[in-house]
Design an enzyme around this catalytic site. Structure first.
Site, PDB file in Angstrom:
ATOM      1  N   LEU A   1       0.836  -1.208   0.000  1.00  0.00           N
ATOM      2  CA  LEU A   1       0.000   0.000   0.000  1.00  0.00           C
ATOM      3  C   LEU A   1       0.872   1.259   0.000  1.00  0.00           C
ATOM      4  O   LEU A   1       1.678   1.463   0.909  1.00  0.00           O
ATOM      5  CB  LEU A   1      -0.909   0.017   1.225  1.00  0.00           C
ATOM      6  CG  LEU A   1      -1.869  -1.167   1.357  1.00  0.00           C
ATOM      7  CD1 LEU A   1      -2.855  -0.912   2.495  1.00  0.00           C
ATOM      8  CD2 LEU A   1      -2.623  -1.411   0.049  1.00  0.00           C
TER       9      LEU A   1
ATOM     10  N   ARG B   1       0.994  14.522   6.322  1.00  0.00           N
ATOM     11  CA  ARG B   1       1.775  14.989   7.474  1.00  0.00           C
ATOM     12  C   ARG B   1       3.250  15.213   7.134  1.00  0.00           C
ATOM     13  O   ARG B   1       3.975  15.816   7.907  1.00  0.00           O
ATOM     14  CB  ARG B   1       1.623  13.986   8.629  1.00  0.00           C
ATOM     15  CG  ARG B   1       0.238  14.032   9.270  1.00  0.00           C
ATOM     16  CD  ARG B   1      -0.057  12.802  10.122  1.00  0.00           C
ATOM     17  NE  ARG B   1      -0.485  11.644   9.321  1.00  0.00           N
ATOM     18  CZ  ARG B   1      -0.874  10.478   9.819  1.00  0.00           C
ATOM     19  NH1 ARG B   1      -0.893  10.305  11.136  1.00  0.00           N
ATOM     20  NH2 ARG B   1      -1.246   9.487   9.037  1.00  0.00           N
TER      21      ARG B   1
ATOM     22  N   LYS C   1      36.279  12.759  -8.323  1.00  0.00           N
ATOM     23  CA  LYS C   1      35.034  12.379  -8.983  1.00  0.00           C
ATOM     24  C   LYS C   1      35.371  11.641 -10.257  1.00  0.00           C
ATOM     25  O   LYS C   1      36.214  12.098 -11.024  1.00  0.00           O
ATOM     26  CB  LYS C   1      34.217  13.634  -9.321  1.00  0.00           C
ATOM     27  CG  LYS C   1      32.880  13.309  -9.966  1.00  0.00           C
ATOM     28  CD  LYS C   1      32.463  14.326 -10.994  1.00  0.00           C
ATOM     29  CE  LYS C   1      33.224  14.175 -12.283  1.00  0.00           C
ATOM     30  NZ  LYS C   1      32.726  15.029 -13.371  1.00  0.00           N
TER      31      LYS C   1
ATOM     32  N   TYR D   1      41.755  18.658  -6.506  1.00  0.00           N
ATOM     33  CA  TYR D   1      40.538  18.212  -7.171  1.00  0.00           C
ATOM     34  C   TYR D   1      40.937  17.309  -8.335  1.00  0.00           C
ATOM     35  O   TYR D   1      41.654  17.726  -9.239  1.00  0.00           O
ATOM     36  CB  TYR D   1      39.699  19.380  -7.706  1.00  0.00           C
ATOM     37  CG  TYR D   1      38.541  18.878  -8.527  1.00  0.00           C
ATOM     38  CD1 TYR D   1      37.552  18.083  -7.932  1.00  0.00           C
ATOM     39  CD2 TYR D   1      38.447  19.115  -9.888  1.00  0.00           C
ATOM     40  CE1 TYR D   1      36.516  17.556  -8.681  1.00  0.00           C
ATOM     41  CE2 TYR D   1      37.411  18.595 -10.647  1.00  0.00           C
ATOM     42  CZ  TYR D   1      36.452  17.815 -10.024  1.00  0.00           C
ATOM     43  OH  TYR D   1      35.423  17.282 -10.768  1.00  0.00           O
TER      44      TYR D   1
ATOM     45  N   ASN E   1      52.339  10.873  -7.894  1.00  0.00           N
ATOM     46  CA  ASN E   1      52.162  11.753  -6.734  1.00  0.00           C
ATOM     47  C   ASN E   1      51.538  13.072  -7.183  1.00  0.00           C
ATOM     48  O   ASN E   1      52.084  13.741  -8.059  1.00  0.00           O
ATOM     49  CB  ASN E   1      53.531  12.000  -6.087  1.00  0.00           C
ATOM     50  CG  ASN E   1      53.384  12.639  -4.722  1.00  0.00           C
ATOM     51  OD1 ASN E   1      52.582  13.549  -4.541  1.00  0.00           O
ATOM     52  ND2 ASN E   1      54.150  12.162  -3.757  1.00  0.00           N
TER      53      ASN E   1
ATOM     54  N   TYR F   1      36.441  20.853 -16.906  1.00  0.00           N
ATOM     55  CA  TYR F   1      35.214  21.445 -17.448  1.00  0.00           C
ATOM     56  C   TYR F   1      35.526  22.830 -17.976  1.00  0.00           C
ATOM     57  O   TYR F   1      36.080  23.671 -17.246  1.00  0.00           O
ATOM     58  CB  TYR F   1      34.175  21.510 -16.325  1.00  0.00           C
ATOM     59  CG  TYR F   1      32.815  21.976 -16.743  1.00  0.00           C
ATOM     60  CD1 TYR F   1      32.153  21.388 -17.818  1.00  0.00           C
ATOM     61  CD2 TYR F   1      32.161  23.000 -16.056  1.00  0.00           C
ATOM     62  CE1 TYR F   1      30.893  21.809 -18.193  1.00  0.00           C
ATOM     63  CE2 TYR F   1      30.893  23.426 -16.422  1.00  0.00           C
ATOM     64  CZ  TYR F   1      30.259  22.829 -17.499  1.00  0.00           C
ATOM     65  OH  TYR F   1      29.010  23.252 -17.864  1.00  0.00           O
TER      66      TYR F   1
ATOM     67  N   SER G   1      53.117  21.076  -6.745  1.00  0.00           N
ATOM     68  CA  SER G   1      52.004  21.737  -6.061  1.00  0.00           C
ATOM     69  C   SER G   1      51.394  22.846  -6.907  1.00  0.00           C
ATOM     70  O   SER G   1      52.083  23.506  -7.677  1.00  0.00           O
ATOM     71  CB  SER G   1      52.489  22.348  -4.751  1.00  0.00           C
ATOM     72  OG  SER G   1      52.877  21.311  -3.890  1.00  0.00           O
TER      73      SER G   1
ATOM     74  N   ALA H   1      56.013  22.904  -9.929  1.00  0.00           N
ATOM     75  CA  ALA H   1      54.964  23.523  -9.122  1.00  0.00           C
ATOM     76  C   ALA H   1      54.427  24.773  -9.801  1.00  0.00           C
ATOM     77  O   ALA H   1      55.162  25.505 -10.458  1.00  0.00           O
ATOM     78  CB  ALA H   1      55.510  23.863  -7.735  1.00  0.00           C
TER      79      ALA H   1
ATOM     80  N   ARG I   1      55.032  28.221 -16.243  1.00  0.00           N
ATOM     81  CA  ARG I   1      54.725  29.302 -15.318  1.00  0.00           C
ATOM     82  C   ARG I   1      55.630  30.460 -15.707  1.00  0.00           C
ATOM     83  O   ARG I   1      56.644  30.274 -16.391  1.00  0.00           O
ATOM     84  CB  ARG I   1      55.001  28.863 -13.879  1.00  0.00           C
ATOM     85  CG  ARG I   1      56.428  28.433 -13.678  1.00  0.00           C
ATOM     86  CD  ARG I   1      56.645  27.699 -12.378  1.00  0.00           C
ATOM     87  NE  ARG I   1      58.066  27.405 -12.212  1.00  0.00           N
ATOM     88  CZ  ARG I   1      58.539  26.432 -11.450  1.00  0.00           C
ATOM     89  NH1 ARG I   1      57.717  25.632 -10.797  1.00  0.00           N
ATOM     90  NH2 ARG I   1      59.832  26.262 -11.328  1.00  0.00           N
TER      91      ARG I   1
HETATM   92  C1  UD1 Z   1      -2.119   2.530   9.904  1.00  0.00           C
HETATM   93  C2  UD1 Z   1      -3.057   1.536  10.586  1.00  0.00           C
HETATM   94  C3  UD1 Z   1      -2.743   1.507  12.074  1.00  0.00           C
HETATM   95  C4  UD1 Z   1      -1.295   1.102  12.273  1.00  0.00           C
HETATM   96  C5  UD1 Z   1      -0.367   2.009  11.477  1.00  0.00           C
HETATM   97  C6  UD1 Z   1       1.034   1.429  11.488  1.00  0.00           C
HETATM   98  C7  UD1 Z   1      -5.094   1.622   9.252  1.00  0.00           C
HETATM   99  C8  UD1 Z   1      -6.501   2.064   9.191  1.00  0.00           C
HETATM  100  N1  UD1 Z   1      -4.428   1.940  10.343  1.00  0.00           N
HETATM  101  O1  UD1 Z   1      -2.397   3.824  10.423  1.00  0.00           O
HETATM  102  O2  UD1 Z   1      -3.584   0.568  12.729  1.00  0.00           O
HETATM  103  O3  UD1 Z   1      -0.989   1.134  13.650  1.00  0.00           O
HETATM  104  O4  UD1 Z   1      -0.772   2.118  10.107  1.00  0.00           O
HETATM  105  O5  UD1 Z   1       1.949   2.275  10.869  1.00  0.00           O
HETATM  106  O6  UD1 Z   1      -4.598   0.998   8.310  1.00  0.00           O
HETATM  107  N2  UD1 Z   1      -3.074   3.929   2.115  1.00  0.00           N
HETATM  108  C9  UD1 Z   1      -3.490   3.777   0.814  1.00  0.00           C
HETATM  109  N3  UD1 Z   1      -4.686   4.297   0.455  1.00  0.00           N
HETATM  110  C10 UD1 Z   1      -5.498   4.971   1.323  1.00  0.00           C
HETATM  111  C11 UD1 Z   1      -5.053   5.118   2.651  1.00  0.00           C
HETATM  112  C12 UD1 Z   1      -3.849   4.583   3.022  1.00  0.00           C
HETATM  113  O7  UD1 Z   1      -2.791   3.191  -0.011  1.00  0.00           O
HETATM  114  O8  UD1 Z   1      -6.567   5.384   0.910  1.00  0.00           O
HETATM  115  C13 UD1 Z   1      -1.787   3.353   2.515  1.00  0.00           C
HETATM  116  C14 UD1 Z   1      -0.757   4.385   2.917  1.00  0.00           C
HETATM  117  O9  UD1 Z   1       0.036   4.775   1.805  1.00  0.00           O
HETATM  118  C15 UD1 Z   1       0.054   3.644   3.957  1.00  0.00           C
HETATM  119  C16 UD1 Z   1      -0.939   2.681   4.574  1.00  0.00           C
HETATM  120  O10 UD1 Z   1      -1.998   2.560   3.652  1.00  0.00           O
HETATM  121  O11 UD1 Z   1       1.085   2.905   3.351  1.00  0.00           O
HETATM  122  C17 UD1 Z   1      -1.454   3.149   5.933  1.00  0.00           C
HETATM  123  O12 UD1 Z   1      -2.138   4.373   5.815  1.00  0.00           O
HETATM  124  P1  UD1 Z   1      -1.918   5.571   6.848  1.00  0.00           P
HETATM  125  O13 UD1 Z   1      -2.883   6.644   6.521  1.00  0.00           O
HETATM  126  O14 UD1 Z   1      -0.510   5.938   6.917  1.00  0.00           O
HETATM  127  O15 UD1 Z   1      -2.393   4.875   8.185  1.00  0.00           O
HETATM  128  P2  UD1 Z   1      -1.922   5.164   9.687  1.00  0.00           P
HETATM  129  O16 UD1 Z   1      -2.724   6.278  10.217  1.00  0.00           O
HETATM  130  O17 UD1 Z   1      -0.468   5.273   9.744  1.00  0.00           O
HETATM  131 CA    CA Z   2       1.146   5.283   8.273  1.00  0.00          CA
END
Ligand code: UD1
Ligand code: CA
Length: 456
Positions: A11, A18, A336, A351, A362, A372, A390, A408, A425
């Protein structure tokens, strides 16, 4: 499909509000690679098939990061349960287990995922197995409600939990193994009557229990299961990962003088009896041979350092460097895309870019390869046993032959033949008694003749 091979859903569609970032949350890096790449790397050994990565619209960069695994798009972000539903077509016909992992829980180990699947296959065949962790300060993680029989009865999200439930310190990490034959039938019964108005994956446990199915918890160490929702969480996950990488480096035979101040990339490889001084940072792609010494305050990425070389203090190796056996890169040297052959030395303030330096050559303090010209990059070749005095500027493309010596302060714009001495030089001018005449002129209140005027 055989019963013992699992399918997987990752997921990654959450908006990551946040983080307050233009970058999708799962692409924020930990130890030099995106979070989602850590999840993918830990999942890969299980050879799950099929795998579906759930992304939101416009997350092409996430899709590229997980390729060749296919992505499915969750059109609207209506919750983690809703996200798994987006993979329904991709999982059609799956009769084995489905492992669900969260893209924002980057440190879940392969071992913990294996244990989840193994628990699913135990004799009591729980329909859902959840990876849990115990935390002294459980914060806003979902809480695991365990029944008198030790089975899992429900997961309660923090926002929906009452005061008593919030005192529970057994938390949901997000990872689950679910019976693939029941997954979608259970998800269809998950509603959104909760504090966030979302379809929570976590509700699947209560739904399964209502259907008379058993659910179970497998516990794993908390530092593996950190979820990243904010920049502060990202820093906590980075710290946990660095701690692991430092421990591993020491187990494998490296001395870290002050481990807390050494930062590794996920793929840093150190040989035996390597010593790393304080405040060293490794970017991705570094391989270090045996008996190498990396002194304090070096920054190294994309470099191969062969046995017995000494790097630093205060050196910077950028991508494409190969430092040969016993070679030396000293303080305030930047290199690099440069190959220093065995025993070559650049001990101070230089460099070296787009260059190859022969054995035992050396490079004097202050030497610059001028790679460049404002338009193109060009190479500098320095032969074995050459000596660059140097403060020389080597204007590339240019070749300095074997055993040649550059005086140098030279600005070298043409190739130098093997065994030649090159001086480029201004000739030194010396005026006998000139200093004394100047002093007398100053004492007599006269001004010195103006310099640089036309006709002087
Ligand atoms: C979630 C869990 C929580 C757990 C915590 C651990 C749920 C409802 N809650 O909370 O119990 O303790 O993770 O880290 O799952 N995502 C989607 N599509 C969406 C919503 C979320 O793909 O519509 C994915 C996010 O990208 C993420 C994961 O689901 O990878 C969790 O979603 P997030 O909103 O981060 O849940 P938490 O509040 O962290
Ligand atoms: Ca999360």
């Amino acid at each position: 499909m055989t019963d013992d091979r699992a399918a997987a859903v990752v997921l990654a569609a959450g908006k990551g509000m946040r983080m307050k970032s233009a970058l999708p949350k799962v692409l924020h890096p930990l130890a030099g690679r995106p979070m989602i790449a850590h999840v993918a790397a830990n999942l890969a050994p299980l050879a799950c098939d099929p795998v579906a990565v759930v992304v939101a619209p416009g997350m092409a960069a996430v899709e590229r990061a997980v390729a060749p695994w296919p992505s499915v798009v969750q059109a609207e972000q209506l919750g983690s349960g809703h996200a798994v539903m987006a993979a329904r077509d991709r999982l059609a016909g799956v009769a084995g287990d489905v492992l669900v992992v969260y893209g924002d829980s980057p440190l879940v180990s392969t071992e913990s995922m294996r244990r989840l699947l193994a628990r699913r296959r135990a004799a009591d065949r729980p329909a859902v197995v959840v990876l849990g962790m115990r935390l002294d300060d459980p914060g806003e993680y979902g809480r695991l409600i365990v029944g008198a029989d030790g089975g899992l009865d429900a997961i309660v999200e923090y926002r929906d939990a009452d005061a008593d439930q919030r005192t529970i310190n057994l938390c949901n990490s997000g990872a689950m193994a679910i019976d693939g034959r029941r997954l979608f039938e259970l998800l269809d019964k998950v509603g959104n009557a909760n504090a966030k108005g979302e379809y929570y994956l976590t509700e699947i446990v209560a739904v399964a229990r209502r259907d008379g199915l058993a659910c179970a918890v497998v516990e794993a160490p908390a530092d593996e299961l950190l979820g990243v929702n904010s920049r502060a969480d990202l820093a906590v996950a980075e710290a946990a990962l660095q701690q692991r990488l430092r421990a591993r480096a020491m187990v494998e035979g490296a001395t870290l003088v002050d481990p807390r101040t050494v930062y590794f990339a996920y793929d840093t490889r150190l040989g035996r009896d390597v010593t790393v001084g304080p405040n060293v940072v490794f970017g991705p792609g570094v391989v270090v041979g045996d008996n190498v010494e990396i002194r304090a305050f070096c920054h190294i990425e994309g470099a191969r350092i062969e046995a017995g070389a000494v790097i630093g203090p205060f050196a910077r190796l950028r991508p494409g460097c190969e430092i040969g056996a016993g070679a030396r890169i000293g303080n305030f040297v930047e290199a690099k895309n440069a190959r220093l052959a065995a025993g070559a030395k650049a001990n101070h303030l230089a460099y070296i870019g787009d260059a190859s330096v022969g054995e035992r050559a050396n490079i004097g303090a202050g030497t610059i390869t001028c790679n460049y010209d404002g338009f193109d990059k060009a190479r500098t070749e320095i032969g074995a046993d050459a000596f660059i005095g140097s403060n020389s500027a080597l204007v590339a493309p240019v070749t300095i032959g074997e055993r040649a010596i550059v005086g140098a302060g030279s600005v070298i714009t043409r190739d130098v033949a093997p065994d030649a001495l090159a001086l480029a030089r201004a000739e030194q001018v010396e005026k006998r008694g000139g200093a004394e005449r100047l002093r007398q002129m100053k004492a007599g209140g006269k001004t010195a003749p103006a310099k640089g005027r036309a006709g002087d």
